[in-house]
Design an enzyme around this catalytic site. Sequence first.
Site, PDB file in Angstrom:
ATOM      1  N   GLY A 650      45.820 -14.545 -22.000  1.00  0.00           N
ATOM      2  CA  GLY A 650      44.998 -13.534 -22.663  1.00  0.00           C
ATOM      3  C   GLY A 650      45.732 -12.211 -22.776  1.00  0.00           C
ATOM      4  O   GLY A 650      45.669 -11.532 -23.792  1.00  0.00           O
ATOM      5  N   ASN A 654      46.658  -9.585 -25.943  1.00  0.00           N
ATOM      6  CA  ASN A 654      45.810  -8.393 -25.832  1.00  0.00           C
ATOM      7  C   ASN A 654      44.426  -8.621 -26.418  1.00  0.00           C
ATOM      8  O   ASN A 654      43.949  -7.869 -27.248  1.00  0.00           O
ATOM      9  CB  ASN A 654      46.482  -7.201 -26.517  1.00  0.00           C
ATOM     10  CG  ASN A 654      45.792  -5.891 -26.166  1.00  0.00           C
ATOM     11  OD1 ASN A 654      45.148  -5.786 -25.131  1.00  0.00           O
ATOM     12  ND2 ASN A 654      45.941  -4.897 -27.038  1.00  0.00           N
ATOM     13  N   LYS A 676      44.720 -23.627 -28.446  1.00  0.00           N
ATOM     14  CA  LYS A 676      44.437 -24.912 -27.837  1.00  0.00           C
ATOM     15  C   LYS A 676      45.422 -25.119 -26.694  1.00  0.00           C
ATOM     16  O   LYS A 676      46.622 -25.251 -26.904  1.00  0.00           O
ATOM     17  CB  LYS A 676      44.587 -26.028 -28.871  1.00  0.00           C
ATOM     18  CG  LYS A 676      44.386 -27.421 -28.303  1.00  0.00           C
ATOM     19  CD  LYS A 676      44.550 -28.468 -29.390  1.00  0.00           C
ATOM     20  CE  LYS A 676      44.413 -29.868 -28.822  1.00  0.00           C
ATOM     21  NZ  LYS A 676      44.591 -30.898 -29.865  1.00  0.00           N
ATOM     22  N   ASP A 786      42.766 -39.986 -36.224  1.00  0.00           N
ATOM     23  CA  ASP A 786      41.623 -39.577 -35.389  1.00  0.00           C
ATOM     24  C   ASP A 786      40.671 -38.675 -36.174  1.00  0.00           C
ATOM     25  O   ASP A 786      40.252 -37.623 -35.703  1.00  0.00           O
ATOM     26  CB  ASP A 786      42.127 -38.857 -34.138  1.00  0.00           C
ATOM     27  CG  ASP A 786      41.039 -38.745 -33.061  1.00  0.00           C
ATOM     28  OD1 ASP A 786      40.086 -39.540 -33.114  1.00  0.00           O
ATOM     29  OD2 ASP A 786      41.143 -37.870 -32.197  1.00  0.00           O
TER      30      ASP A 786
END
Length: 928
Positions: A650, A654, A676, A786
């Site tokens: 994170g 920022n 992800k 998928d």
Amino acid sequence: MALIAFKSKVSNDPQGILKSWNDSIHFCRWKGITCSRRRDRVTILDLSSRDLVGSLSPFIGNLSFLREIRLLNNTFHGDIPSEIGRLFRLQVLNLNENSFEGKLPPNLSHCSNLNALKIDNKKLVGKLPMELASMSKFKNLSIRFSHFTGGIPPFIGNLTSLAVLSTGGNDFGGNIPDALGQLRSLWFLGLGGNNLFGKIPPSIYNLSMISIFFISNNQLEGNLPWEMGLTLPNLEQINLGRNTFSGQIPIILSNSSKLERLEMPSKNFSRKLKVPPGLLQHLQWLSFADNHLRSGDTNEMNFLTSLVNCSKLQYLVLAINQFQGRLPKSIANLSIQLIELHFQRNNLFGDITPGLGNLVGLSILALHDNQFTGKIPREIGQPEQLDTIALGINKLSGEIPDSFGNLKLLRILGLEQNKLNGSIPSSLGNCQSFKMLVLSQNDLSGSTPKELFSISAFSFALCLSHNHLVGSLPIEIGQLRNLDALDVSDNMLSREIPNSLSGCISLEFLFLDRNHFQGSIPESLSSLRGILFLDLSVNNLTGKIPQYMENLTLEYLNLSFNNFEGEMPTKGIFRNASAISVEGNKNLCGGMAELGLPKCRIKATKKGVLEEDGTHADSKSALPPSPKAVKADSLEERVTLLPSSNAKLGDAINVHCKLCGNKYSGEKKKRRLKLKVLDLLYRGASKSFMAECEALTNIRYRNIVKIITSCSSIDSQGNDFKALVYELMPNGSLDNWLHASAQETNNAQSRVQSLSLLQRISIAIDVASALDYLHYHFGKPIFHCDLKPSNVLLDNDMIAHVGDFGLAKFISSNSKCQTKVVQLESGTIGYAAPGDEKIIMLLKFCSFLQYGMGSEVSISGDIYSYWILVLEMMTGKKPTDNLFQGGFNLHHYARMTLPDQIVEIVDPKLVQEAEATIVNRQRSRFNT
């Protein structure tokens, strides 16, 4: 007074039938009124088929001498007045084909002399009132096409005078009550489309008076008794189709000497079909469609010879079975009264016998989707009544017979997907009744005969695609004013697109792609105000994209791979990047950012005026870094991720990140991102990461998620850390929109409400476009492996982007999916093709094995997943729903309702939307 009150509740009387209801004429002479001879009492109220609109006045209960009320085929709405229960002399109550709603009044039982009750109104609900059990004089109980529930009540078995019981098209559910076997006077039994299940009670087969027996479109099962033809000797019509009966078709049915109609479409009957010769002499309709039937003989189709003596046969339907072999010559001796002959979707082969030309009464000949070879016999053009000829999807060769030009009544001719050669006969121009002509995917050559374009009746489609046609598109095409669809794609047509196309004012679908058309797009096409789909791709078209296209009703526009230049329009369809394609036009500029076109340059003219310059230098799109990249040039263009722990992830961008499973979302300088983070504790996750990086690094397409960067590093504890950074899709996944929880739906801040039909279709087109790009337009094919709603993400404009390429594979001729089973979430079951699902289920228990185990990946797998996704969007049901067990799946669930009951499985939200639209349209028309 009661009649005047009745009239006051009628809001629309287009035929003026009630104008005679006034004081100047005695009420016994009013239209629709019959009175008794002696006392001038109203005995019959018959206003059938008068287009009346309104509600039914409760004062009708004051007409105490009424014996018959016949109001069928009008638009009466509201409740059925309970005051009808006062009419103790009433014998017939026929309210069919109206819009009554609510429940059936229980006090109808007070009409003790009622012998016929006929009601089919789609808005009636609830259970049949128990009070009807006292109606001992009932002879005809017809309550069809409503929404009655609660099972067929056993008390009906006590109505021993019943001769007709018709409950088709309701929601009763449950079993067929054994008590119905008490109705010894019953000759008509219609229980079709009631969601019934279980077996037919043996007592039903003892109702020897039955002549019409319809129980189709249910979920009934079990074997049919071999002796039913003996116990039901008066059978004239029987329809048991679309159930799950099994075993053998009762051969004793052929002894039913009165049988006129025999329909038994059911997928579970045994494979043998034999019809003893010389029987069924009164047979008019024989249908064993949609089974797995074969005759079992060496010369399998010779059983048709036994039908030669059925001199009254009009309909022979053996479509969608497993019949093999050649059509016997004896088929030429079938009844000259034969109207329809359906053998489509079998495994028939050999030549088509010329003897079919002897069937002079034939209207429909359907032999498509078989393995027929040889030439089309010119004798087929002899039956003058032919309306439809369907010979597509075979291996027929030779030329199209000129004799087809003799068929003045021919409306539909389908010869697609064969090996036909030669030119298109100009004699087809004599078929002035043509509605649809499909000659696609053959080896036809020569020019397109202008005679085809003089057929004003053309209204459905003219499809000539995938042939070798040359020359120009005849200017006579403008005469097809009523044509909906024109497809001449994949030919060698040249010259300019004719201005006369503007005369095709009804066109909705126009496909001119993959030809050699040149010049500019004609200005005259601006008159095609109803056009929805337009494909001009892969031609030699030049000039600017016309500004008028912004005002057309287009939903799809493909202008790719031409030589267009100048600035892209920005209004209308050009606001929807997922609905247009302009790839391969090097000199286009401007337009929506999603199109990836360069900005238009501004140049100064001699007069000092600034003008836009459509030319631009070649530029290469910046590709994301390789999977191992840990440094980026600028935070403005891409994010650099060098975390030593999840917390530092994170800090690196920022943002205020919120952990949600293994995904993060945030924002950097108004650029919204989605991260992800892969859980590397699962075996094979690293390979999944590499597969997704490799796929997305090489993909640039509007309906596929864009990767900003990737990160492969080590955290503070020395563990591998891998993450992918995408552009955030603000509207989340398709799965969230289709299956939002009650909490999500009620959350005031949640945008997850309901997708309209138009939005669902648009999303389906977006996903299909992504698959088409992956399979055919990106160098070497990529298979997603998928595809499911959770992997379809929606941006601000509800444009769909396919994501999650953890299972993706670049395909060579011998490639197989080798990704670990950890990526196959529970949702994947149901989306994978049937052959792969067994493997996936095995891998769930054997996680050390790899997906595929020798199962080759193909386009078919992705396409199967796509259609399951479409069914899920339209029905609102997941393929993993508890409803789908024991081999019964979403595909079967949808197919069993076709074509008549499809509304029953559509997502209720879509039905509500449709009903609201209809109401609004009717209100608008009324106001107008």
